[in-house]
Design an enzyme around this catalytic site. Structure first.
Site, PDB file in Angstrom:
ATOM      1  N   ARG A 102       1.358  -1.120  -0.010  1.00  0.00           N
ATOM      2  CA  ARG A 102      -0.264  -0.088  -0.022  1.00  0.00           C
ATOM      3  C   ARG A 102       1.127   1.384  -0.355  1.00  0.00           C
ATOM      4  O   ARG A 102       1.458   1.219   0.642  1.00  0.00           O
ATOM      5  CB  ARG A 102      -1.231  -0.048   1.391  1.00  0.00           C
ATOM      6  CG  ARG A 102      -1.720   1.405   1.351  1.00  0.00           C
ATOM      7  CD  ARG A 102      -2.727   1.309   2.062  1.00  0.00           C
ATOM      8  NE  ARG A 102      -4.091   0.536   2.010  1.00  0.00           N
ATOM      9  CZ  ARG A 102      -5.313   0.753   2.662  1.00  0.00           C
ATOM     10  NH1 ARG A 102      -5.430   1.766   3.848  1.00  0.00           N
ATOM     11  NH2 ARG A 102      -5.409  -0.242   1.981  1.00  0.00           N
ATOM     12  N   HIS A 129      -7.635   0.390  -6.296  1.00  0.00           N
ATOM     13  CA  HIS A 129      -7.706   0.361  -4.727  1.00  0.00           C
ATOM     14  C   HIS A 129      -8.292  -1.244  -5.587  1.00  0.00           C
ATOM     15  O   HIS A 129      -9.117  -1.738  -5.177  1.00  0.00           O
ATOM     16  CB  HIS A 129      -8.801   0.714  -3.504  1.00  0.00           C
ATOM     17  CG  HIS A 129      -8.276   0.530  -2.784  1.00  0.00           C
ATOM     18  ND1 HIS A 129      -7.636  -0.811  -2.087  1.00  0.00           N
ATOM     19  CD2 HIS A 129      -9.172   0.437  -1.603  1.00  0.00           C
ATOM     20  CE1 HIS A 129      -7.640  -1.428  -0.950  1.00  0.00           C
ATOM     21  NE2 HIS A 129      -8.976  -0.779  -0.355  1.00  0.00           N
ATOM     22  N   GLN A 132      -9.472  -4.224  -3.340  1.00  0.00           N
ATOM     23  CA  GLN A 132     -11.247  -3.471  -3.213  1.00  0.00           C
ATOM     24  C   GLN A 132     -12.380  -3.746  -3.173  1.00  0.00           C
ATOM     25  O   GLN A 132     -13.494  -4.201  -3.082  1.00  0.00           O
ATOM     26  CB  GLN A 132     -11.220  -1.625  -2.042  1.00  0.00           C
ATOM     27  CG  GLN A 132     -12.738  -1.204  -1.922  1.00  0.00           C
ATOM     28  CD  GLN A 132     -12.892  -1.905  -0.071  1.00  0.00           C
ATOM     29  OE1 GLN A 132     -12.073  -1.345  -0.084  1.00  0.00           O
ATOM     30  NE2 GLN A 132     -14.283  -1.979  -0.199  1.00  0.00           N
ATOM     31  N   ASP A 219     -17.034   7.276  -1.422  1.00  0.00           N
ATOM     32  CA  ASP A 219     -16.591   7.392   0.055  1.00  0.00           C
ATOM     33  C   ASP A 219     -16.063   8.925   0.226  1.00  0.00           C
ATOM     34  O   ASP A 219     -16.257   9.124   0.179  1.00  0.00           O
ATOM     35  CB  ASP A 219     -14.727   6.602  -1.147  1.00  0.00           C
ATOM     36  CG  ASP A 219     -13.311   6.046  -0.534  1.00  0.00           C
ATOM     37  OD1 ASP A 219     -13.758   6.172   0.355  1.00  0.00           O
ATOM     38  OD2 ASP A 219     -12.011   6.507  -1.414  1.00  0.00           O
ATOM     39  N   CYS A 259     -15.707   1.918   1.117  1.00  0.00           N
ATOM     40  CA  CYS A 259     -15.159   1.082   1.315  1.00  0.00           C
ATOM     41  C   CYS A 259     -14.881   1.291   2.541  1.00  0.00           C
ATOM     42  O   CYS A 259     -14.196   0.404   2.928  1.00  0.00           O
ATOM     43  CB  CYS A 259     -13.620   1.002   0.248  1.00  0.00           C
ATOM     44  SG  CYS A 259     -13.939   3.088   0.465  1.00  0.00           S
ATOM     45  N   ARG A 287     -13.292  -8.294   1.749  1.00  0.00           N
ATOM     46  CA  ARG A 287     -12.150  -8.444   1.579  1.00  0.00           C
ATOM     47  C   ARG A 287     -11.288  -9.760   2.254  1.00  0.00           C
ATOM     48  O   ARG A 287     -10.498 -10.348   1.198  1.00  0.00           O
ATOM     49  CB  ARG A 287     -11.559  -7.199   2.292  1.00  0.00           C
ATOM     50  CG  ARG A 287     -12.144  -5.754   2.367  1.00  0.00           C
ATOM     51  CD  ARG A 287     -11.468  -5.394   0.490  1.00  0.00           C
ATOM     52  NE  ARG A 287     -10.057  -5.004   0.596  1.00  0.00           N
ATOM     53  CZ  ARG A 287      -9.197  -3.991   1.065  1.00  0.00           C
ATOM     54  NH1 ARG A 287      -9.776  -3.219   1.488  1.00  0.00           N
ATOM     55  NH2 ARG A 287      -7.875  -3.916   0.909  1.00  0.00           N
TER      56      ARG A 287
END
Ligand code: CP
Ligand code: NVA
Length: 305
Positions: A102, A129, A132, A219, A259, A287
């Site tokens: 990340r 992402h 996700q 988000d 998310c 996830r």
């Protein structure tokens, strides 16, 4: 499939295969059926930004698959003191069986994959992402049973999550509508690709975007690394919220996805968030299952490819 750097690299068939394997692993885990498919393997996890879900789900997932995961903080790694990513990649490839990273720049993830000789998984960059959105697709399919004829509406910042959502949903044949301010659109190349390959719109009119949507997604207004812009963004994005009025524009059985982490009364009202909490926390749980499927595909034996 050698890495998971961005969803654009995956075919629609590969995405469906990951989702199918994730469903199977979820079923097995819920029914106490062990699946030590990565016994003896080690995943290194480099985090240049904070994380709750990504860190815990990868670490737990690796444990459930019979392997081990190492949390590698830039505070401790020499990468934090300037060791080039090219060298880090070649060194870690001698010890590990896979790397999850990340970070900020997508180019850093691409460089790890280029210079290393083990699978690299993108655990979020400023650009995208993918993990996700694989979990989002898994959740959407659980609730709606198929992707056919579905419309997803994303409201808010055209950020990393929006970029991956566009690619993932268009690849699954869904319609995608983005409701965002004029200066905060998703990546231009991704929007061009989406328009050429599916049904895609991007508009500042959130009610037009949400009209008859099956999935409403949002988000945070300011992503990690944009903390200094927070106040300014709050003014610009104040109308870009999933609330009762936006829900009324969508289909009556629309699900809400986020998310996480969520900022209540900013991108989503407390009321809408809590009314759809089951869907949102199923999404967070997925996830774990979908990333286990990704790791098995990338790091497991050939029969799982
Ligand atoms: N959604 C997500 O990636 O959460 P974390 O930042 O907690 O990993
Ligand atoms: N867009 C958010 C997603 C967090 C999971 C960020 O990058 O901070």
């Amino acid at each position: 499939m050698n890495h998971l750097l961005k969803l654009a690299d995956l075919s629609s068939e590969e995405i469906v295969e990951i989702l199918n394997l994730a469903d199977q692993l979820k079923y097995e885990q819920k029914n106490g059926i062990e699946h030590p498919l990565l016994k003896g393997k080690t995943l290194g996890m480099i985090f240049q930004k904070s994380s709750t879900r990504t860190r815990v789900s990868f670490e737990t997932g690796m444990y459930q698959l019979g392997g081990a995961a190492l949390f590698l903080s830039p505070r401790d790694l020499q990468i934090g003191r300037g060791e080039p990513v090219q060298d880090t990649a070649r060194v870690l490839s001698r010890y590990l069986d896979g790397i999850m990273i990340r970070t900020f720049a997508q180019s850093e993830v691409e460089a790890l994959a280029e210079y290393g000789s083990i699978p690299v998984i993108n655990g979020l960059t400023d650009y995208c992402h993918p993990c996700q959105v694989l979990a989002d697709l898994m959740t959407i399919r659980e609730y709606k049973h198929s992707f056919k004829g579905l419309k997803l509406c994303f409201i808010g910042d055209g950020n990393n999550v929006a970029n991956s959502l566009i690619v993932g949903c268009i690849k699954m044949g869904m319609e995608v509508a983005i409701g965002c301010p004029e200066s905060y659109k998703p990546d231009a190349d991704i929007m061009k690709w989406a328009s050429e390959n599916g049904k895609f719109t991007c508009t500042p009119d959130i009610f037009a975007a949400a009209k008859d949507a099956d999935v409403l997604y949002t988000d945070v207004w300011a992503s990690m690394g944009q903390e200094e812009e927070f106040k300014e963004r709050c003014k610009i994005f104040s109308a870009y919220q999933i609330n009762d009025e936006v829900m009324a524009a969508a289909k009556p059985d629309a699900i809400v996805q986020h998310c996480l982490p969520a900022h209540r009364e900013e991108e989503v009202t407390e009321k809408v968030f809590e009314a759809h909490a089951d869907e949102i926390f199923d999404e967070a749980e997925n996830r774990l299952h979908v990333q286990k499927a990704v790791m098995v595909r990338l790091m497991g034996k050939k029969q799982h490819e």
